[in-house]
Design an enzyme around this catalytic site. Structure first.
Site, mmCIF file in Angstrom:
data_model
loop_
_atom_site.group_PDB
_atom_site.id
_atom_site.type_symbol
_atom_site.label_atom_id
_atom_site.label_comp_id
_atom_site.label_asym_id
_atom_site.label_seq_id
_atom_site.Cartn_x
_atom_site.Cartn_y
_atom_site.Cartn_z
ATOM 1 N N HIS A 1 0.820 -1.149 -0.085
ATOM 2 C CA HIS A 1 -0.078 -0.082 -0.057
ATOM 3 C C HIS A 1 1.007 1.373 0.178
ATOM 4 C CE1 HIS A 1 -3.618 2.630 1.494
ATOM 5 N NE2 HIS A 1 -2.608 3.236 1.774
ATOM 6 N N GLU A 2 1.834 1.352 1.113
ATOM 7 C CA GLU A 2 2.564 2.446 0.934
ATOM 8 C C GLU A 2 3.765 2.668 -0.243
ATOM 9 O OE1 GLU A 2 1.871 4.622 3.187
ATOM 10 O OE2 GLU A 2 0.573 3.321 4.572
#
Length: 433
Positions: free
Chosen positions: A25-26
Site C-alpha cells: 500500500h505505502e
C-alpha cells in the site's frame, strides 16, 4: 501440541501477509510521490518504536514494532496559512489542531524543498498519489482472488447425488418423514447416492445451477439420465410441487424465504471446482459488491458487536472483524487439517479479503483516510475550473488542514470502533470451525 503449533504458525503467516499488504500500500504512495517530484523523508511499515531503518537517497526506509499500519511522510501535505507562516499561532483548541497539522507537514523542510511540496502539485497528481495506495491493495486483492478461483476453485454444488430425500416435506416444516407422507419423486424413481445426473428430459446438464432451474420449472413426468458404476441409466420420475427456498440473483438460496416450485427430492454433493477466467471475474464482482454492502452496513452492526463483546451474546458470522480476529481465523485455518491446496487457498482468500477491505475503507471521502485527501484535491480542481470559466481570480489551493478538527473526530470514532472490535475478537471471536 501439533494443533497449537499450527495455530501459531497460521497467525504468524497472516501477520506476514498483513505486513506485505501494508508495505505494498505505502509503496503505491511512495512511488507516485517520487514520480511527481515530492520529497518523501520516511517510508515506514508499522507504528511505534523503530526496529530497523536504512536511509537511501532522500528517504529513510524502516520497520516499526507494531504491525498494524504504516505511512510515508511527504513534505508539504498542507499549504501554509494566509500569512505564509507555518508555526502555531493560536490558543484555540480547534485552530491549534489545524496549525499542528500544518506544522507537521513542514517538518524536515530543507533548502530547495520549495519546489518539492505535495500541495504545490496539480490536483490530478495529488489524486494519483493518494489513490495509488488503496489501488495497490485492490490489485493485490484481485490477483489473489483470481488465483484462488482459477487454480484451486470454490466449493460448489454438483450434479452428483449426495443424499435422497425419502418423502415430500416442505422445506419450511423442517420435520422428519411420517408414514402418511408420499415418497419423494427421486426415491420413487430409484435415484441413488453417488449417481451423477448428466441429462434432464434428454437435454445435457453440465452444472448444478442449470439442473436446479430445470427441476424447479418442471411438474409431472421427466426423465433423468444418470451415470452409475460407469454406465448410463435412464430413470423415469414424476415431479411434484413443493415449498422450497427462494433463490437470489446469484442462484443462492435465500434464508427463510420460500416459493412453490417443481420438486425432485435429493441433496447435491459439493466439490471444489476451478472457475474459468470469466466466471472468476463475475465472482470477483459479487465479492466486491458484498464488500461495499458490508461497509455501508457497518454502523448497523455495532449494537450486536457490543452485545457480543460485553453481554455474552452469540457473535454473528458476518460480524465486523479486526486484525486480531483475522489472525485467529488464520490460525484456525492451519489447524483444520485440510489438504494443503485448500489450506493455502483459504489463507490467500483471507489476505485477499483484508486487502479488499483496505481499499474500500480508504476510499471513504473522510480525513485522515486517503479518500479524504482525494476529495480535497477534487474539490480544489472543481473550484479552480469554475473560477476560470467565470473569469474570477484563482482561489488557490484548498486548505485541507482546515478539516483536521473533523479528521480528529473521525479518527476518534475509528479508534473507538477498533477497540470494540478488538475486545470482541478476544473475548468472543468469530470462528470457522
Amino acid at each position: 501440541m501439533t494443533s497449537i503449533l499450527l495455530t501459531v504458525l497460521g497467525i504468524v503467516i497472516f501477520f506476514v501477509g498483513l505486513l506485505v499488504s501494508i508495505a505494498w500500500h505505502e509503496l503505491g504512495h511512495l512511488s507516485t510521490a517520487k514520480l511527481f517530484g515530492v520529497r518523501v523523508p520516511q517510508y515506514m511499515v508499522g507504528f511505534g518504536p523503530t526496529l530497523w531503518s536504512k536511509k537511501k537517497g532522500d528517504t529513510e526506509y524502516g520497520i516499526k514494532a507494531i504491525p498494524l499500519g504504516g505511512y510515508i511522510r511527504m513534505i508539504g501535505m498542507f499549504p501554509p496559512g494566509k500569512d505564509g507562516r507555518i508555526e502555531a499561532r493560536s490558543t484555540s483548541p480547534w485552530r491549534g489542531m489545524i496549525e499542528d497539522a500544518r506544522s507537521a507537514a513542514y517538518e524536515e523542510l530543507q533548502p530547495g524543498d520549495e519546489t518539492r511540496l505535495f500541495y504545490t502539485r496539480k490536483p490530478w497528481k495529488r489524486v494519483i498519489v493518494m489513490f495509488a495506495g488503496p489501488f495497490m491493495n485492490l490489485i493485490l486483492a484481485v490477483a489473489l482472488f483470481l488465483s484462488v478461483f482459477m487454480f484451486v476453485g470454490i466449493n460448489k454444488s454438483t450434479t452428483t447425488v449426495d443424499s435422497v430425500v425419502p418423502c415430500v416435506v416442505s422445506q419450511s416444516d423442517n420435520r422428519a418423514c411420517t408414514a402418511a407422507d408420499k415418497p419423494s419423486p427421486a426415491k420413487a424413481a430409484g435415484l441413488q447416492k453417488g449417481d451423477r445426473i448428466v441429462a434432464f428430459d434428454g437435454q445435457p446438464i453440465a452444472d448444478w445451477a442449470t439442473l436446479s432451474d430445470r427441476i424447479r420449472a418442471t411438474k409431472g413426468a421427466a426423465t433423468l439420465t444418470v451415470e452409475r458404476d460407469g454406465e448410463q441409466k435412464v430413470l423415469n420420475a414424476t415431479l411434484t410441487t413443493n415449498k422450497v427456498l427462494k433463490k437470489d440473483a446469484n442462484g443462492d438460496p435465500v434464508k427463510d424465504e420460500y416459493v412453490e416450485a417443481g420438486y425432485l427430492g435429493f441433496g447435491p454433493a459439493s466439490a471444489t471446482i476451478p472457475l474459468t477466467f470469466t466466471e472468476s471475474v463475475d465472482h470477483m464482482g459479487v465479492i466486491v459488491q458484498s464488500g461495499v454492502d458490508s461497509l455501508l452496513a457497518l454502523p448497523s452492526k455495532i449494537p450486536a458487536l457490543w452485545n457480543a463483546a460485553f453481554l455474552g451474546e452469540e457473535r454473528q458470522a458476518d460480524s465486523p472483524m479486526g486484525v486480531v480476529g483475522a489472525a485467529r481465523v488464520g490460525g484456525e485455518i492451519l489447524g483444520l487439517g485440510l489438504p494443503m491446496e485448500n489450506t493455502v487457498a483459504m489463507m490467500l482468500f483471507l489476505v485477499a479479503g483484508f486487502n479488499l477491505s483496505l481499499f474500500l475503507f480508504n476510499m471513504l471521502p473522510l480525513l485522515p483516510l486517503d479518500g479524504g485527501h482525494i476529495a480535497g484535491a477534487l474539490w480544489e480542481s472543481l473550484r479552480r475550473n469554475v473560477a476560470k470559466v467565470f473569469r474570477r481570480p484563482d482561489p488557490g489551493p484548498f486548505d485541507v488542514a482546515k478539516l483536521m478538527p473533523v479528521a480528529y473526530v473521525v479518527a476518534g470514532l475509528f479508534i473507538c470502533f477498533t477497540v470494540l472490535v478488538l475486545v470482541a475478537d478476544v473475548v468472543n471471536p468469530v470462528r470457522i470451525s
